[in-house]
Scaffold this motif. Structure first.
Motif, PDB file in Angstrom:
ATOM      1  N   ALA B  56      -2.437  11.726  10.554  1.00  0.00           N
ATOM      2  CA  ALA B  56      -1.309  11.315   9.720  1.00  0.00           C
ATOM      3  C   ALA B  56      -1.676  10.114   8.858  1.00  0.00           C
ATOM      4  O   ALA B  56      -1.280  10.018   7.694  1.00  0.00           O
ATOM      5  N   ASP B  57      -2.442   9.188   9.444  1.00  0.00           N
ATOM      6  CA  ASP B  57      -2.723   7.922   8.757  1.00  0.00           C
ATOM      7  C   ASP B  57      -3.997   7.959   7.935  1.00  0.00           C
ATOM      8  O   ASP B  57      -4.420   6.931   7.409  1.00  0.00           O
ATOM      9  N   MET B  58      -4.639   9.116   7.896  1.00  0.00           N
ATOM     10  CA  MET B  58      -5.964   9.184   7.290  1.00  0.00           C
ATOM     11  C   MET B  58      -6.089   8.432   5.966  1.00  0.00           C
ATOM     12  O   MET B  58      -6.995   7.609   5.808  1.00  0.00           O
ATOM     13  N   PRO B  59      -5.165   8.669   5.008  1.00  0.00           N
ATOM     14  CA  PRO B  59      -5.336   7.977   3.714  1.00  0.00           C
ATOM     15  C   PRO B  59      -5.322   6.457   3.891  1.00  0.00           C
ATOM     16  O   PRO B  59      -6.125   5.738   3.301  1.00  0.00           O
ATOM     17  N   LEU B  60      -4.412   6.010   4.746  1.00  0.00           N
ATOM     18  CA  LEU B  60      -4.285   4.579   5.004  1.00  0.00           C
ATOM     19  C   LEU B  60      -5.569   4.027   5.617  1.00  0.00           C
ATOM     20  O   LEU B  60      -6.110   2.994   5.196  1.00  0.00           O
ATOM     21  N   VAL B  61      -6.084   4.758   6.611  1.00  0.00           N
ATOM     22  CA  VAL B  61      -7.305   4.318   7.281  1.00  0.00           C
ATOM     23  C   VAL B  61      -8.454   4.259   6.284  1.00  0.00           C
ATOM     24  O   VAL B  61      -9.226   3.293   6.251  1.00  0.00           O
ATOM     25  N   LEU B  62      -8.527   5.280   5.462  1.00  0.00           N
ATOM     26  CA  LEU B  62      -9.614   5.304   4.481  1.00  0.00           C
ATOM     27  C   LEU B  62      -9.520   4.117   3.528  1.00  0.00           C
ATOM     28  O   LEU B  62     -10.524   3.496   3.192  1.00  0.00           O
ATOM     29  N   ARG B  63      -8.311   3.804   3.125  1.00  0.00           N
ATOM     30  CA  ARG B  63      -8.138   2.675   2.218  1.00  0.00           C
ATOM     31  C   ARG B  63      -8.635   1.378   2.858  1.00  0.00           C
ATOM     32  O   ARG B  63      -9.206   0.522   2.206  1.00  0.00           O
ATOM     33  N   GLY B 212      -9.675  -4.685   9.964  1.00  0.00           N
ATOM     34  CA  GLY B 212      -9.184  -5.814  10.760  1.00  0.00           C
ATOM     35  C   GLY B 212      -7.705  -6.043  10.492  1.00  0.00           C
ATOM     36  O   GLY B 212      -6.918  -6.297  11.407  1.00  0.00           O
ATOM     37  N   VAL B 213      -7.333  -5.947   9.236  1.00  0.00           N
ATOM     38  CA  VAL B 213      -5.944  -6.122   8.861  1.00  0.00           C
ATOM     39  C   VAL B 213      -5.110  -4.989   9.453  1.00  0.00           C
ATOM     40  O   VAL B 213      -4.060  -5.213  10.068  1.00  0.00           O
ATOM     41  N   PHE B 214      -5.612  -3.781   9.278  1.00  0.00           N
ATOM     42  CA  PHE B 214      -4.932  -2.607   9.830  1.00  0.00           C
ATOM     43  C   PHE B 214      -4.698  -2.793  11.329  1.00  0.00           C
ATOM     44  O   PHE B 214      -3.604  -2.564  11.849  1.00  0.00           O
ATOM     45  N   LEU B 215      -5.738  -3.255  11.997  1.00  0.00           N
ATOM     46  CA  LEU B 215      -5.665  -3.388  13.447  1.00  0.00           C
ATOM     47  C   LEU B 215      -4.623  -4.427  13.867  1.00  0.00           C
ATOM     48  O   LEU B 215      -3.775  -4.176  14.718  1.00  0.00           O
ATOM     49  N   VAL B 216      -4.694  -5.592  13.248  1.00  0.00           N
ATOM     50  CA  VAL B 216      -3.771  -6.651  13.662  1.00  0.00           C
ATOM     51  C   VAL B 216      -2.334  -6.270  13.337  1.00  0.00           C
ATOM     52  O   VAL B 216      -1.422  -6.504  14.115  1.00  0.00           O
ATOM     53  N   ARG B 217      -2.163  -5.651  12.183  1.00  0.00           N
ATOM     54  CA  ARG B 217      -0.793  -5.247  11.822  1.00  0.00           C
ATOM     55  C   ARG B 217      -0.263  -4.222  12.822  1.00  0.00           C
ATOM     56  O   ARG B 217       0.892  -4.299  13.237  1.00  0.00           O
ATOM     57  N   VAL B 229      -6.625   4.036  16.719  1.00  0.00           N
ATOM     58  CA  VAL B 229      -7.203   4.657  15.525  1.00  0.00           C
ATOM     59  C   VAL B 229      -8.182   3.681  14.874  1.00  0.00           C
ATOM     60  O   VAL B 229      -9.292   4.051  14.482  1.00  0.00           O
ATOM     61  N   ALA B 230      -7.777   2.420  14.814  1.00  0.00           N
ATOM     62  CA  ALA B 230      -8.674   1.412  14.236  1.00  0.00           C
ATOM     63  C   ALA B 230      -9.955   1.310  15.056  1.00  0.00           C
ATOM     64  O   ALA B 230     -11.068   1.272  14.517  1.00  0.00           O
ATOM     65  N   ILE B 231      -9.805   1.284  16.373  1.00  0.00           N
ATOM     66  CA  ILE B 231     -10.989   1.191  17.238  1.00  0.00           C
ATOM     67  C   ILE B 231     -11.884   2.410  17.032  1.00  0.00           C
ATOM     68  O   ILE B 231     -13.111   2.295  16.955  1.00  0.00           O
TER      69      ILE B 231
END
Ligand SMILES: Nc1ncnc2c1ncn2[C@@H]1O[C@H](COP(=O)(O)OP(=O)(O)OP(=O)(O)O)[C@@H](O)[C@H]1O
Ligand SMILES: Nc1ncnc2c1ncn2[C@@H]1O[C@H](COP(=O)(O)OP(=O)(O)OP(=O)(O)O)[C@@H](O)[C@H]1O
Ligand SMILES: O=C([O-])O
Ligand SMILES: [Mg+2]
Ligand SMILES: [Mg+2]
Lengths: 313, 265, 260, 260, 265
Positions: B56-63, B212-217, B229-231
């Protein structure tokens, strides 16, 4: 390369605001102002920088960023160490934090703390809080740690902490409390502001530094004017404001943001005449309290720590 | 498919089989464990949840991936270069070695997050501080391994070159350098493992985009599936880098393959 | 290129105590001369070469090259050490040009020269092979090839033919004599073969067991160029007899069991 | 302990193409026999020993020990390889007992046995020294000592005396003959020395240049125990002459320059 | 004082001289820089400030040092043991090596702070999670270096042992193990450098005492001098550990000293 010297291509002044934490509903007004072009109207181009684990105080103090989000207790401690930060607007009028525990722990008033385990961040101010509220509730304490077991839970979140070992913790209702509602975890919350008016301090606040005040008060005015418009929009339109925040920060949980926004929009201005104003007695009272509890090594002049001067009338 | 091709496939299978099967086994264990014990999703999501979120988050993760990889790659490159250079300098000058070693150890004992304000003050919050942090994290294993590798060259080979009238630099280039290659790659592999995570931690100092930002958020909005997902993303890129270096190692040290093999019974 | 050792002393420390290895060695190799060193295993022959090449510093005494003192300085010899020391990460050809490379000679030229010599050393098909896949004798030949390509005037060869069969050994010996006659190299060689020493040398230094002293210096009275026929002739046999006696007369006093 | 190779073939791959090394080798060492292998450098002698000891697997053919097939299996020989392979982290004494340790023999007993032999090998004062400080010949003696202490019935010695001077070499040879006569070891030895081969062996295998084939099997008609006097006597000289011829007749066809 | 003693002192001086003089130089630079540029004390205190604070806070620092050192030492010991064991297992079984390597890399790509909640849930707030984190941080360099060291043993020595009929375990014990010692120590030195800081970071997950707690408190109350005192303490103990391991290395690898020396001209 201080960022306040920069101008963007469209002749807009570039300024940075450093958040205190991850973007959340405390910051909605900023994102609204950004999204709705309020900053641009004031001739500003604003970058909102998120620190993961660092605090904005030193950076604003050192002039690396002209603005930041902090809170009264940090501004007080920072100024006591000589960091020249000044609070220019209160995001929330009242302290929405408190001691929270799951209902089944039966912690309804401070005297119930005795014999329980508190999970905190390991800062001395927490000990002072607990000591104060215990004494207000009639529990005489020389050393709080004799009455309450205090454990530093560091990076763990509230919900994990209370699953194991921890009985109660200090939370901001607007975020963690709302998450609890979403999860259907029933909490008892003892708000600090209800226990002692002196603990109803400003958190969070918007800060700048003394040099900005000296050299560029105009930018502060413009910035706060846009920010105020942003928060006022959020007060009037919590749903739209929440959507703006979600769009800006797609990583957070939309449900939590929406529900939190509903709750917190009512708290931004609360009983104040207008958004952002800070009262002298709050600063004086809380500074004295901190001094009394040896949380600052030097007494500061509270009137220099904040100002309402740059808020639009 | 020719016999040779079949045999090559079998070889690939033998290489890839064990880790994949163990991995699948562990994932099955995890999935089963989560389902059986009914542990809450916000605490430990099951692999299937994580995969769903990933999809679901693929685009976000890629960004968020691009900037982190850029920081990691630049920092790693700088770290290797610095590590290699320092190891070389220390080998060529024992005085400098004695002088620098304690300082190098010192660089590793400063928790970056504790000096974050200084870091940002000096280097801003653009690419530079993140690259520097990755370099700081990665150069050290490279220095230590490489320095030890350089030092342990066969003294008789060094003597041979000395007898030829070789100077330190020639001895370095012709004997110590090739001898140290395997140790250098050991250091590189350790460093590679830290590079992506180093970039993620660097982003915690202040950034608007990156894993890192994705993860903390995700963490601060209590979204454990997103944390994982971040990990997963960090792990994936680290693996890729690690195995790329293993490949490079095999190519750079061809003489080691010549006789290592046991007879094929 | 004339080389001269004067009053060389050297003592090593080992767990069992002090180990005096060289006790007042005087040795000279004249310009263009072929000198062999022969003596019991472990007496100190390689140590002499190490001192000559500058790899070790004597406790006392000096090394002079054409009258100039060079004690402890390196770079004036092509040294084939007892251990072959082929670099495992270089192919045979690239090992061969190592010394030339160190001297800063053109790589291309060195490669050419090495390639030319490959057939002589029986290594034609192994030019691009790593040393770990060579046989013992082939490694030795590769090391000798490297020494030849290094191309200094003064050669030191420490048991250069030890692991070669009789035939290959003779071929290598003849090759060595040939290029020596052609280019006039000054050569010092350590060997355990009496025949080899006589066939190749102008003079032979015979050493006592450790600690090494010069026991005798034999001058070989054979004309140059040498040929295999000489081996069965009177002067050669006389020399051989004498050398054999010198090396065997220690027997009573110094069997290896009581060397130290 | 009788060992037998049957129709052994072995080809290596090298950058220049396929390198056939062994082409149909039949070889037998009978129980208690001393057999020497002699042949040009690089022909494949060490490869034969590697196959015998189980370190390499032949492409074709089999190895049998007392009638039992052991192709590719290890642990039945005391193997002194051409390279000494002394472990740099072990002292001479501890290197000597390595094989015994691997076999699970008592360390104390092995040490005792090794210590007893130290004087014979001229290593008394070097028991506690690391190998990097030994001379070339001393390293070789240490490796031979290790082989002796390992103590299997079947010994394989790959050029065991290559870097020893004549005198030490003779002493080692005589020691080898002595313990062979006493304990009846079965011994295979690779050597480049014709004299050595004859003096020690019952039979001598002569190999062609690579790819190795058995060119001739010589039976040495000298009585046991052997003595140095025999070296100048008729049967020895006849044998020597024959061996010399066998090894030199390749000359025209196979100089090392055209070996492959 | 005899000549020998004097010479030994000179040797010590030669060893200690360079790092100390460079260190003093850098400290002087720092002190001078701070004084000249007038950078605020709450941002970057001068070395003299730090020393003053250290002197004043000594009892406090000492109280916080004990627990951290205990965590670091236990975790480091566990990490070395685990690293060594894993390297051994992987050398003895190529199958397991292929299976485990990717997983081991995976363990290094999980930012501990991100999975802190799980860690605490599983292991609580006591000693255990901290020891585990230090072990997790330290075992990896040990595995990689040691595995590479074991693998690169001289194949001819391995063949010698095989010819003797040695089994894998004997080959491991008699050849691969001693051969890998220098590489093992490389890994140990890298790991040692991370051990104390690892414990400090582990304390950020939750602790009531320890240098990590001291550091966070200092940071939250804007006491930069105390932050630097904490860093100083971490650095000091890391140095001590590092050089202890260097010492151990020299003792464990005596044969390497025997011929390395150049002639003393
Ligand atoms: N670096 C060293 N440290 C200690 N002892 C050494 C060292 N190098 C050589 N030796 C000792 O010095 C003695 C002479 O060694 P050297 O290598 O010169 O003998 P050699 O005459 O060349 O013997 P061989 O014919 O066996 O090669 C030997 O006893 C050896 O153990
Ligand atoms: N592992 C290997 N890979 C490729 N080629 C090899 C390998 N081992 C040996 N050879 C080749 O096989 C041939 C025979 O080698 P071997 O060591 O058996 O010769 P040898 O008869 O013992 O020679 P020498 O007397 O010089 O020791 C050589 O040409 C060598 O290059
Ligand atoms: O500084 C850290 O490695 O988290
Ligand atoms: Mg020698
Ligand atoms: Mg051989």
């Amino acid at each position: 390369r201080p960022s306040d010297d920069n101008t963007s291509s469209e002749g807009k002044k570039k300024v940075t605001i450093m958040l205190d934490w991850l973007p959340n509903t405390n910051h909605t007004g900023l994102y609204v102002a950004q999204n709705k072009g309020y900053f641009a109207e004031e001739g500003l181009e604003v970058e909102i920088v998120t620190p993961g684990e660092t605090s904005a105080n030193e950076l604003v103090g050192a002039g690396k960023a002209p603005f930041g989000i902090s809170s009264q207790e940090y501004v007080t401690q920072a100024r006591a160490q000589g960091v020249p930060v000044v609070s220019v607007a209160a995001v929330l009028q009242h302290n929405t934090s408190g001691f929270a525990a799951p209902k089944e722990k039966k912690i309804r008033s401070p005297k119930d703390f005795v014999g329980k385990t508190y999970g905190g961040w390991g800062t001395p101010i927490e000990n002072a809080f607990i000591q104060t509220v215990l004494e207000l509730d009639g529990v005489k304490t020389k050393n709080v740690e004799d009455k309450v077991r205090i454990v530093n839970i560091g990076q763990a979140d509230f919900f994990t902490a209370i699953k194991r070992d921890i009985d109660f913790s200090w939370i901001y209702y607007g975020w963690t409390g709302i998450e609890a509602e979403l999860r259907k975890v029933s909490l008892d919350v003892i708000y600090l502001k209800d226990l002692d008016p002196v603990l109803d301090f400003y958190t969070p606040t918007i800060i700048t530094n003394e040099e900005m005040i000296r050299k560029d008060p105009d930018t502060i005015k413009k910035f706060l004017s846009a920010v105020k418009k942003g928060y006022e929009f959020a007060i009037d339109h919590p749903k739209e404001a929440a959507d703006i925040l979600i769009e800006a920060v797609p990583e957070s949980d939309p449900e939590l943001v929406r529900k939190s926004q509903q709750w917190i929009s009512k708290q931004y201005r609360a009983d104040a005449p207008s958004w952002g104003v800070q009262k002298e007695e709050v600063w004086v009272g809380f500074t004295d309290w901190m001094w009394k509890h040896k949380l600052i090594e030097k007494k500061i002049d509270p009137s220099k720590a904040f100002t309402n001067e740059y808020l639009p009338q | 498919m020719t016999g040779l091709q079949i045999r090559q496939w079998q070889k690939h299978l033998r290489t890839v089989g064990p880790p994949v099967s163990i991995l699948l086994f562990l994932l099955a264990l995890w999935e089963g464990g989560v389902r059986l014990t009914g542990v809450e999703k916000w605490l430990l999501p099951a692999p299937s949840d994580i995969l769903r979120t990933l999809a679901a988050d693929m685009p976000l993760v890629l960004r968020h991936t691009g900037p982190t990889l850029k920081e990691a790659a630049l920092g790693f490159a700088a770290g290797i270069a610095a590590g290699w250079l320092l190891a070389m300098v220390m080998e060529l000058s024992p005085w400098l070695k004695r002088a620098l070693y304690p300082l190098l150890v010192g660089t590793q004992t400063v928790p970056i997050i504790a000096v974050a304000p200084l870091f940002i003050l000096w280097f801003g919050y653009d690419l530079l501080p993140k690259v520097l942090i990755v370099a700081l994290v990665t150069f050290f294993p490279v220095v230590v391994s490489t320095a030890d590798g350089l030092r342990s060259a066969d003294p008789d080979m060094v003597r041979l070159l000395r007898s030829m009238g070789a100077n330190s630099w020639q001895i370095f280039r012709m004997v110590r350098f090739p001898h140290a290659l395997p140790a250098f790659f050991s250091g590189m592999k350790i460093a590679a493992t830290y590079s992506v995570l180093g970039a993620v931690i660097a982003e915690w100092l202040g950034a608007n985009v990156g894993l890192g930002v994705f993860l903390v958020r995700a963490q601060h909005s209590f979204a454990a599936d997103r944390v994982f997902v971040a990990i997963l993303a960090i792990t994936f890129w680290t693996w890729l880098l690690f195995f790329l270096i293993r490949l490079l190692e095999r190519m750079a040290v061809p003489w080691k393959q010549s006789r290592d093999k046991e007879p094929s019974k | 290129m004339k080389v001269r050792l004067r009053e060389i002393h050297k003592t090593y420390r080992i767990p069992a105590g002090n180990l005096p290895v060289l006790q007042g060695i005087d040795l000279e190799i004249r310009s263009g001369e072929f000198v062999s060193l022969i003596g019991p295993s472990g007496c100190g022959k390689s140590t002499i070469f190490n001192i000559l090449s500058g790899l070790e510093v004597p406790d006392r005494g000096s090394v002079a090259l054409d009258g100039k003192e060079v004690t402890g300085r390196t770079g004036h010899v092509s040294y084939m050490m007892q251990k072959d020391c082929l670099l495992p990460w270089r192919t045979v050809l690239d090992n061969a040009i190592l010394g030339a490379e160190v001297r800063g000679l053109s790589r291309r030229k060195a490669r050419e020269k090495a390639r030319e010599l490959l057939p002589v050393f029986g290594l034609t098909d192994f030019a691009d092979e790593y040393p770990s896949r060579l046989s013992g004798g082939m490694r030795q030949r590769a090391a000798l090839l490297r020494t030849a390509v290094t191309g200094r005037d003064l050669w030191l060869l420490d048991e250069p033919f030890g692991s070669l069969d009789a035939l290959t050994r003779e071929q290598m010996q003849d090759w060595l004599l040939g290029i020596r006659d052609r280019f006039g190299h000054t050569i010092g060689m350590i060997t355990h073969s009496i025949d080899e020493a006589i066939y190749l040398s102008d003079r032979i230094y015979v050493f006592t067991p450790r600690p090494a002293r010069v026991k005798e210096i034999l001058t070989v009275d054979l004309p140059r160029p040498r040929s295999r026929r000489m081996v069965t002739q009177e002067p050669f046999l006389r020399c051989k007899e004498r050398l054999w006696r010198l090396l065997h007369e220690e027997e009573a006093a110094d069997n290896p069991g009581t060397q130290l």
